[in-house]
Write an enzyme that holds these catalytic residues in place. Structure first.
Site, PDB file in Angstrom:
ATOM      1  N   HIS A 193     -43.641 -30.599  13.747  1.00  0.00           N
ATOM      2  CA  HIS A 193     -44.133 -29.577  14.673  1.00  0.00           C
ATOM      3  C   HIS A 193     -45.414 -28.927  14.131  1.00  0.00           C
ATOM      4  CE1 HIS A 193     -44.187 -26.121  17.367  1.00  0.00           C
ATOM      5  NE2 HIS A 193     -44.197 -25.328  16.305  1.00  0.00           N
ATOM      6  N   HIS A 253     -49.464 -27.926  15.634  1.00  0.00           N
ATOM      7  CA  HIS A 253     -50.363 -26.797  15.356  1.00  0.00           C
ATOM      8  C   HIS A 253     -51.664 -27.176  14.672  1.00  0.00           C
ATOM      9  CE1 HIS A 253     -47.855 -23.430  16.596  1.00  0.00           C
ATOM     10  NE2 HIS A 253     -46.812 -23.971  15.978  1.00  0.00           N
ATOM     11  N   GLU A 277     -47.859 -21.833  21.577  1.00  0.00           N
ATOM     12  CA  GLU A 277     -46.726 -22.769  21.591  1.00  0.00           C
ATOM     13  C   GLU A 277     -46.644 -23.599  22.870  1.00  0.00           C
ATOM     14  OE1 GLU A 277     -44.931 -23.705  19.183  1.00  0.00           O
ATOM     15  OE2 GLU A 277     -45.161 -22.126  17.692  1.00  0.00           O
ATOM     16  N   SER A 308     -45.866 -31.426  20.209  1.00  0.00           N
ATOM     17  CA  SER A 308     -44.961 -32.044  19.242  1.00  0.00           C
ATOM     18  C   SER A 308     -43.620 -32.409  19.871  1.00  0.00           C
ATOM     19  CB  SER A 308     -44.752 -31.102  18.046  1.00  0.00           C
ATOM     20  OG  SER A 308     -44.144 -29.893  18.475  1.00  0.00           O
TER      21      SER A 308
HETATM   22  N1  HBI Z   1     -42.077 -18.192  11.367  1.00  0.00           N
HETATM   23  N2  HBI Z   1     -42.284 -19.774   9.701  1.00  0.00           N
HETATM   24  C1  HBI Z   1     -42.453 -19.417  10.981  1.00  0.00           C
HETATM   25  N3  HBI Z   1     -43.000 -20.314  11.856  1.00  0.00           N
HETATM   26  C2  HBI Z   1     -43.216 -19.987  13.150  1.00  0.00           C
HETATM   27  O1  HBI Z   1     -43.739 -20.818  13.912  1.00  0.00           O
HETATM   28  C3  HBI Z   1     -42.849 -18.702  13.593  1.00  0.00           C
HETATM   29  C4  HBI Z   1     -42.273 -17.814  12.664  1.00  0.00           C
HETATM   30  N4  HBI Z   1     -41.896 -16.580  13.071  1.00  0.00           N
HETATM   31  C5  HBI Z   1     -42.116 -16.120  14.431  1.00  0.00           C
HETATM   32  C6  HBI Z   1     -42.763 -17.130  15.316  1.00  0.00           C
HETATM   33  N5  HBI Z   1     -43.063 -18.306  14.880  1.00  0.00           N
HETATM   34  C7  HBI Z   1     -43.104 -16.913  16.750  1.00  0.00           C
HETATM   35  O2  HBI Z   1     -42.032 -17.268  17.565  1.00  0.00           O
HETATM   36  C8  HBI Z   1     -43.560 -15.560  17.212  1.00  0.00           C
HETATM   37  O3  HBI Z   1     -42.512 -14.633  17.079  1.00  0.00           O
HETATM   38  C9  HBI Z   1     -44.815 -15.090  16.591  1.00  0.00           C
HETATM   39 FE    FE Z   2     -44.843 -23.360  16.325  1.00  0.00          FE
END
Ligand code: HBI
Ligand code: FE
Length: 334
Positions: free
Chosen positions: A183, A188, A228, A247
């Site tokens: 992913h 990303h 996302e 992804s």
């Molecule tokens: N933490 N490690 C990690 N990776 C993410 O993609 C991630 C996260 N915490 C929150 C988040 N994504 C999002 O869903 C938003 O809450 C910003």
């Molecule tokens: Fe993500």
């Protein structure tokens, strides 16, 4: 590392939630991972697999020991892991060709020639981080698992993307209940090489610094419907720029070219024009395909609308990033 949990600081005579002021402060943000990976949920495909869990702990340890400024350690991925990566990478090829946005399709071959993206190789985070830094100033930082929305978004203010390093379980190559390296690196990483997208993400990050919990919630929801699951129009067609779509071999096609199943009526998503003021309030499911997608006119348009949204947020200060010092400066600070 000291945890900053729930601590506040005074800015312009107002109490605001703690936020990182220099890039080294991110070491404190990641000290508070919500799920360190050693406590997999019972419905996780790797829950009953001691080998998988041991490997996860190994990788967690690497991320846990990482400090800002260090080289990201090289990881020797196992044959099982390489195979899982390869299955996903191979399966995505045709779908990317059809449904990924132009920016993604421009960058992916560059990642193949510069960073080791291939069906038979899991690329190394440090190589990608170096590449992104040259493109847009973004870097990757290893993280053990899920961070709070606040900590996660705060990293974007420093043009830092927190990236997990483990793979999904090999028995379910096309499914993961959490972010994994497929992913992060397929979805990303390519987008962070694009200047408009990088600025877009940075905008959300700056807005998240010292924001109230309610504002963080709205920003995280905007992030969800853009970074996302964002879709944009290109050449008169819907194309994906969101990592959750890029992804996911099922949802990528569904989001850009849904076909109504013979008997079904409610199985096509709803499309709305990208408008952060609306999107920030929209509820969303996390385990099924999205019922609603927000469609931007372009990545540039997505960024402009996000900027207008963040400008209207009520904050007692205005945060700017100084890329040379890698610090945040705050206007009208007492
Ligand atoms: N933490 N490690 C990690 N990776 C993410 O993609 C991630 C996260 N915490 C929150 C988040 N994504 C999002 O869903 C938003 O809450 C910003
Ligand atoms: Fe993500």
């Amino acid at each position: 590392l000291k945890k900053h949990c729930k601590s506040m600081m005074i800015l312009n005579e107002k109490k605001v939630p703690w936020f990182p002021r220099k890039i080294q402060d991110l070491d404190m943000s990641v000290a508070q991972t919500l799920d360190a990976g050693d406590e997999l949920e019972s419905d996780h495909p790797g829950f009953h697999d001691p080998v998988y869990r041991a490997r996860r702990n190994q990788l967690t340890d690497i991320a846990f020991k990482f400090r800002q400024g260090q080289e990201i350690p090289h990881i020797d991925y196992t044959p099982d892991e390489v195979k899982t990566w390869g299955l996903v990478y191979e399966r995505m090829q045709d779908l990317w060709a059809k449904y990924a946005c132009d920016e993604f399709k421009y960058i992916l071959p560059l990642l193949e020639s510069n960073c080791g993206y291939a069906v038979d190789n899991v690329p190394q985070a440090q190589d990608i981080s170096n590449f992104l830094k040259e493109c847009t100033g973004f870097t990757l930082r290893p993280v053990t698992g899920l961070l709070s929305s606040r900590d996660f978004l705060n990293g974007l203010a420093f043009r830092v993307f927190f990236s997990t390093q483990y793979l999904r379980h090999h028995t379910k190559p096309y499914y993961t209940p959490e972010p994994d390296i497929c992913h992060e690196l397929m979805g990303h990483a390519p987008m962070f090489a694009d200047p408009a997208f990088a600025d877009f993400s940075h905008e959300i990050g700056l807005a998240s610094l010292g924001a109230s919990d309610e504002e963080i919630e709205r920003l995280a929801t905007c992030y969800w419907f853009s970074v996302e699951f964002g879709v944009c129009m290109q050449h008169g067609e819907k194309k994906a720029y969101g990592a959750g779509l890029l992804s996911s071999f099922g949802e990528l096609e569904y989001s850009c070219s849904p076909t109504r199943p013979a008997g079904g009526t409610n199985d096509v998503p709803e499309y709305r024009p990208w408008d952060p003021f609306q999107a920030c309030k929209q509820k969303y499911p996390i385990t099924t395909y999205q019922p609603v997608y927000y469609v931007a006119e372009s990545l540039h348009d997505a960024k402009e609308r996000m900027r207008i949204f963040t400008e209207e947020m009520k904050k007692p200060f205005h945060a700017r990033y100084n890329p040379l010092q890698q610090t945040i400066s705050v206007d009208r600070c007492v």
